[in-house]
Scaffold this motif. Structure first.
Motif, PDB file in Angstrom:
ATOM      1  N   ALA A  94      13.158  -8.010 -16.213  1.00 46.95           N
ATOM      2  CA  ALA A  94      13.777  -8.006 -17.541  1.00 46.95           C
ATOM      3  C   ALA A  94      15.298  -8.075 -17.417  1.00 46.95           C
ATOM      4  O   ALA A  94      15.970  -8.784 -18.188  1.00 46.95           O
ATOM      5  N   SER A  95      15.849  -7.362 -16.447  1.00 45.84           N
ATOM      6  CA  SER A  95      17.295  -7.381 -16.231  1.00 45.84           C
ATOM      7  C   SER A  95      17.761  -8.749 -15.757  1.00 45.84           C
ATOM      8  O   SER A  95      18.881  -9.177 -16.088  1.00 45.84           O
ATOM      9  N   ARG A  96      16.924  -9.430 -14.999  1.00 46.54           N
ATOM     10  CA  ARG A  96      17.249 -10.787 -14.546  1.00 46.54           C
ATOM     11  C   ARG A  96      17.430 -11.711 -15.746  1.00 46.54           C
ATOM     12  O   ARG A  96      18.402 -12.483 -15.813  1.00 46.54           O
ATOM     13  N   ALA A  97      16.518 -11.616 -16.695  1.00 44.69           N
ATOM     14  CA  ALA A  97      16.617 -12.440 -17.899  1.00 44.69           C
ATOM     15  C   ALA A  97      17.869 -12.085 -18.698  1.00 44.69           C
ATOM     16  O   ALA A  97      18.570 -12.973 -19.213  1.00 44.69           O
ATOM     17  N   ALA A  98      18.162 -10.796 -18.780  1.00 40.42           N
ATOM     18  CA  ALA A  98      19.348 -10.362 -19.527  1.00 40.42           C
ATOM     19  C   ALA A  98      20.624 -10.825 -18.832  1.00 40.42           C
ATOM     20  O   ALA A  98      21.590 -11.240 -19.493  1.00 40.42           O
ATOM     21  N   LEU A  99      20.625 -10.776 -17.496  1.00 38.03           N
ATOM     22  CA  LEU A  99      21.799 -11.228 -16.749  1.00 38.03           C
ATOM     23  C   LEU A  99      22.030 -12.720 -16.953  1.00 38.03           C
ATOM     24  O   LEU A  99      23.176 -13.159 -17.159  1.00 38.03           O
ATOM     25  N   LEU A 100      20.964 -13.489 -16.908  1.00 34.47           N
ATOM     26  CA  LEU A 100      21.088 -14.935 -17.126  1.00 34.47           C
ATOM     27  C   LEU A 100      21.624 -15.225 -18.524  1.00 34.47           C
ATOM     28  O   LEU A 100      22.455 -16.131 -18.708  1.00 34.47           O
ATOM     29  N   LYS A 101      21.168 -14.455 -19.507  1.00 36.20           N
ATOM     30  CA  LYS A 101      21.654 -14.634 -20.889  1.00 36.20           C
ATOM     31  C   LYS A 101      23.144 -14.311 -20.957  1.00 36.20           C
ATOM     32  O   LYS A 101      23.932 -15.059 -21.580  1.00 36.20           O
ATOM     33  N   SER A 102      23.562 -13.234 -20.318  1.00 37.70           N
ATOM     34  CA  SER A 102      24.977 -12.858 -20.336  1.00 37.70           C
ATOM     35  C   SER A 102      25.837 -13.891 -19.625  1.00 37.70           C
ATOM     36  O   SER A 102      26.959 -14.178 -20.055  1.00 37.70           O
ATOM     37  N   LEU A 103      25.326 -14.454 -18.536  1.00 36.38           N
ATOM     38  CA  LEU A 103      26.074 -15.498 -17.832  1.00 36.38           C
ATOM     39  C   LEU A 103      26.219 -16.752 -18.685  1.00 36.38           C
ATOM     40  O   LEU A 103      27.272 -17.402 -18.687  1.00 36.38           O
ATOM     41  N   SER A 104      25.176 -17.082 -19.429  1.00 28.54           N
ATOM     42  CA  SER A 104      25.261 -18.249 -20.306  1.00 28.54           C
ATOM     43  C   SER A 104      26.257 -18.023 -21.436  1.00 28.54           C
ATOM     44  O   SER A 104      26.872 -18.976 -21.929  1.00 28.54           O
ATOM     45  N   ASP A 105      26.439 -16.762 -21.825  1.00 30.01           N
ATOM     46  CA  ASP A 105      27.385 -16.447 -22.909  1.00 30.01           C
ATOM     47  C   ASP A 105      28.831 -16.677 -22.505  1.00 30.01           C
ATOM     48  O   ASP A 105      29.701 -16.817 -23.378  1.00 30.01           O
ATOM     49  N   ILE A 106      29.099 -16.698 -21.182  1.00 32.73           N
ATOM     50  CA  ILE A 106      30.475 -16.960 -20.732  1.00 32.73           C
ATOM     51  C   ILE A 106      30.569 -18.306 -20.011  1.00 32.73           C
ATOM     52  O   ILE A 106      31.522 -18.560 -19.269  1.00 32.73           O
ATOM     53  N   THR A 152      22.868 -10.745  -6.999  1.00 33.50           N
ATOM     54  CA  THR A 152      21.684  -9.893  -7.019  1.00 33.50           C
ATOM     55  C   THR A 152      21.591  -9.184  -8.364  1.00 33.50           C
ATOM     56  O   THR A 152      22.607  -8.746  -8.917  1.00 33.50           O
ATOM     57  N   VAL A 153      20.386  -9.086  -8.887  1.00 38.70           N
ATOM     58  CA  VAL A 153      20.175  -8.362 -10.136  1.00 38.70           C
ATOM     59  C   VAL A 153      20.346  -6.869  -9.862  1.00 38.70           C
ATOM     60  O   VAL A 153      19.636  -6.291  -9.026  1.00 38.70           O
ATOM     61  N   GLY A 154      21.297  -6.242 -10.538  1.00 36.54           N
ATOM     62  CA  GLY A 154      21.562  -4.821 -10.335  1.00 36.54           C
ATOM     63  C   GLY A 154      21.027  -3.967 -11.457  1.00 36.54           C
ATOM     64  O   GLY A 154      20.166  -4.391 -12.243  1.00 36.54           O
ATOM     65  N   SER A 155      21.538  -2.768 -11.538  1.00 34.48           N
ATOM     66  CA  SER A 155      21.209  -1.894 -12.653  1.00 34.48           C
ATOM     67  C   SER A 155      21.867  -2.438 -13.920  1.00 34.48           C
ATOM     68  O   SER A 155      22.717  -3.332 -13.870  1.00 34.48           O
ATOM     69  N   GLU A 156      21.487  -1.892 -15.054  1.00 34.71           N
ATOM     70  CA  GLU A 156      22.074  -2.354 -16.314  1.00 34.71           C
ATOM     71  C   GLU A 156      23.587  -2.189 -16.294  1.00 34.71           C
ATOM     72  O   GLU A 156      24.333  -3.087 -16.718  1.00 34.71           O
ATOM     73  N   GLU A 157      24.057  -1.061 -15.764  1.00 35.12           N
ATOM     74  CA  GLU A 157      25.496  -0.820 -15.690  1.00 35.12           C
ATOM     75  C   GLU A 157      26.171  -1.793 -14.724  1.00 35.12           C
ATOM     76  O   GLU A 157      27.247  -2.338 -15.022  1.00 35.12           O
ATOM     77  N   GLU A 158      25.532  -2.030 -13.566  1.00 36.85           N
ATOM     78  CA  GLU A 158      26.105  -2.955 -12.595  1.00 36.85           C
ATOM     79  C   GLU A 158      26.163  -4.375 -13.144  1.00 36.85           C
ATOM     80  O   GLU A 158      27.161  -5.086 -12.943  1.00 36.85           O
ATOM     81  N   ASN A 159      25.131  -4.785 -13.840  1.00 37.08           N
ATOM     82  CA  ASN A 159      25.119  -6.130 -14.417  1.00 37.08           C
ATOM     83  C   ASN A 159      26.208  -6.291 -15.467  1.00 37.08           C
ATOM     84  O   ASN A 159      26.853  -7.343 -15.559  1.00 37.08           O
ATOM     85  N   SER A 160      26.415  -5.258 -16.264  1.00 36.26           N
ATOM     86  CA  SER A 160      27.482  -5.315 -17.275  1.00 36.26           C
ATOM     87  C   SER A 160      28.844  -5.430 -16.613  1.00 36.26           C
ATOM     88  O   SER A 160      29.727  -6.182 -17.076  1.00 36.26           O
ATOM     89  N   THR A 161      29.019  -4.699 -15.506  1.00 34.62           N
ATOM     90  CA  THR A 161      30.292  -4.752 -14.784  1.00 34.62           C
ATOM     91  C   THR A 161      30.516  -6.134 -14.182  1.00 34.62           C
ATOM     92  O   THR A 161      31.631  -6.669 -14.226  1.00 34.62           O
ATOM     93  N   VAL A 162      29.469  -6.718 -13.617  1.00 33.82           N
ATOM     94  CA  VAL A 162      29.575  -8.061 -13.045  1.00 33.82           C
ATOM     95  C   VAL A 162      30.056  -9.049 -14.099  1.00 33.82           C
ATOM     96  O   VAL A 162      30.978  -9.848 -13.860  1.00 33.82           O
ATOM     97  N   ILE A 163      29.452  -9.006 -15.265  1.00 33.42           N
ATOM     98  CA  ILE A 163      29.831  -9.950 -16.326  1.00 33.42           C
ATOM     99  C   ILE A 163      31.274  -9.725 -16.756  1.00 33.42           C
ATOM    100  O   ILE A 163      32.057 -10.679 -16.918  1.00 33.42           O
ATOM    101  N   ARG A 164      31.635  -8.469 -16.924  1.00 34.03           N
ATOM    102  CA  ARG A 164      32.999  -8.158 -17.379  1.00 34.03           C
ATOM    103  C   ARG A 164      34.034  -8.620 -16.355  1.00 34.03           C
ATOM    104  O   ARG A 164      35.044  -9.250 -16.712  1.00 34.03           O
ATOM    105  N   LYS A 165      33.782  -8.329 -15.083  1.00 34.98           N
ATOM    106  CA  LYS A 165      34.732  -8.704 -14.039  1.00 34.98           C
ATOM    107  C   LYS A 165      34.738 -10.213 -13.807  1.00 34.98           C
ATOM    108  O   LYS A 165      35.791 -10.812 -13.547  1.00 34.98           O
ATOM    109  N   LEU A 166      33.582 -10.837 -13.905  1.00 38.66           N
ATOM    110  CA  LEU A 166      33.505 -12.285 -13.726  1.00 38.66           C
ATOM    111  C   LEU A 166      34.275 -12.995 -14.826  1.00 38.66           C
ATOM    112  O   LEU A 166      34.992 -13.981 -14.575  1.00 38.66           O
ATOM    113  N   GLU A 167      34.145 -12.507 -16.042  1.00 38.83           N
ATOM    114  CA  GLU A 167      34.890 -13.089 -17.165  1.00 38.83           C
ATOM    115  C   GLU A 167      36.394 -12.968 -16.920  1.00 38.83           C
ATOM    116  O   GLU A 167      37.160 -13.917 -17.150  1.00 38.83           O
TER     117      GLU A 167
END
Length: 414
Positions: A316-328, A393-408
């Protein structure tokens, strides 16, 4: 020459063109394995292996770090050599993977030991070869070089749409090209397939694997590395082929879906002749008692339920991460490549104008994430078909949020 320790009734009958005694190196067939003390007796007053009869010397009063994670290990018989066979672990694996019996299971120090051992027992140094399908796991080539073995490369399909998978999409297996490579190189003894792939994240359909197993021009063994199989859809594993094919060996591990990378336990699943050869050749006590203790616990019904729950969360987190990546994506990210059948995703970093994958920009992003923002991903842009790609790598919900924020943040800098 029959395989030492194996009844002739266990020899394979399918496929007709395969004879395991023609695959195993003659010196290995002739090998009488080292007989260790625990092969004969495992209980009683054990005075046969020159162990320290007074037990280990680790003091429970002064644990090195955290006492809460230290004490349980002290209850083990650490002064004794470990069980050389670990049948209870194998029994639980047979139940989990629907394998006919423990004589179909081999345990190694991570999958890497099994990969190396397969090359050592099957492939003659300086004369014979393996076949790999780039982009793929790097240890196949490393082990081949260490063992002085030639490597034939037959790349995966590098065209096609990302995420298509199947037998024709990007990173699918080019079966006819593999057959042609085998015909041109009679010395190929092992074909290594990674499914789901690393770094591609794409599983190989069983029909593609069967096409190579059934090809009578190939007299060797197909090794299917399934380190990430639990993150793929049900029915993806090639373990179902083991009962019918003697020329297949499946590699699995407790490192990924079980979350036990630190204990180093790899698994080979194949018909008894190959398993017996691996057993005859391995180091006498290759799996440590602490590793075995933790593995047996991880394979208990309650632990398996926990593992499955975590897999569902990661998917489920993988799908959410992909969605967040598409948003940026507008900042210069392409769509994920591969079929996303693993616990990671592969994302191409594009040039500033968004027209093409850009290795230079991807390298800058990769380094800035790690060195300035504390987020470590993997640059994979030098792999075939992966230009500009970062593997995340798909991380925890917090880690995934951090990845998106820092990547942006970093994408806005470059």
């Amino acid at each position: 020459m029959p395989i030492h320790g194996l009844s002739l009734s266990k020899y394979p009958t399918k496929p007709d063109h395969f004879d395991i005694e023609q695959v195993i190196r003659p010196n290995i067939l002739a090998l009488h394995p080292y007989r260790c003390a625990r092969d004969d007796y495992k209980e009683g007053i054990l005075l046969d292996a020159n162990e320290n009869a007074l037990g280990h010397s680790i003091s429970a009063q002064s644990p090195p770090d955290d006492a809460s994670s230290f004490d349980p290990m002290l209850d083990m018989d650490l002064h004794r050599y470990p069980d050389p066979s670990h049948d209870p672990i194998k029994q639980r694996i047979t139940t989990l993977r629907s394998v006919p019996g423990i004589d179909h299971i081999f345990l190694g120090v991570g999958s890497d030991e099994v990969i190396d051992l397969l090359m050592r027992v099957c492939v003659t140094p300086g004369k014979e070869k393996i076949l790999i399908t780039p982009p793929t796991y790097g240890m196949y080539s490393v082990c081949a070089q260490v063992n002085d073995i030639g490597v034939v490369k037959c790349p995966l399909e590098l065209s096609g749409q990302s995420g298509e998978g199947g037998t024709k999409g990007r990173f699918s297996l080019r079966v006819e090209e593999i057959k042609n490579a085998i015909d041109a190189n009679a010395s190929i003894k092992l074909v290594f397939l990674c499914s789901p792939g690393n770094p591609t994240g794409t599983k190989i359909p069983l029909q593609s694997i069967k096409a190579i197993l059934d090809y009578d021009g190939f007299k060797g063994i197909v090794v299917v590395d399934e380190a990430y199989i639990d993150f793929a859809s049900a029915g993806s594993s090639a373990v179902t082929l083991v009962k019918d094919y003697a020329n297949i060996c499946i590699l699995q591990t407790l490192s990924k879906s079980f979350g036990l990378a630190a204990i180093r336990l790899g698994i080979a699943i194949a018909q008894p002749p190959l398993i017996q050869v691996l057993t005859n050749t391995k180091a006498p006590y290759n799996i440590s008692t602490p590793t075995a203790h933790l593995a047996l616990s991880a394979l208990s019904p309650s632990s398996l339920a926990t593992m499955q729950s975590k897999i569902e969360t990661l998917i489920a987190s993988r799908a959410a991460l992909l969605k967040s990546l598409s948003d940026i994506a507008q900042l210069g990210l392409g769509s994920s490549i591969g079929s996303n059948d693993s616990n990671f995703v592969m994302i191409p970093v594009l040039s500033k104008d968004g027209t093409r994958p850009d290795n230079v920009r991807a390298q800058k992003v990769y380094k800035a994430l790690a060195e300035e923002n504390g987020v470590v991903v993997r640059f994979r842009g030098n792999e075939p078909g992966c230009e500009g790609c970062l593997r995340i790598t798909v991380g925890s919900e917090e880690e995934n949020s951090t990845v998106i924020r820092k990547l942006e943040l970093v994408l806005n800098q470059f």
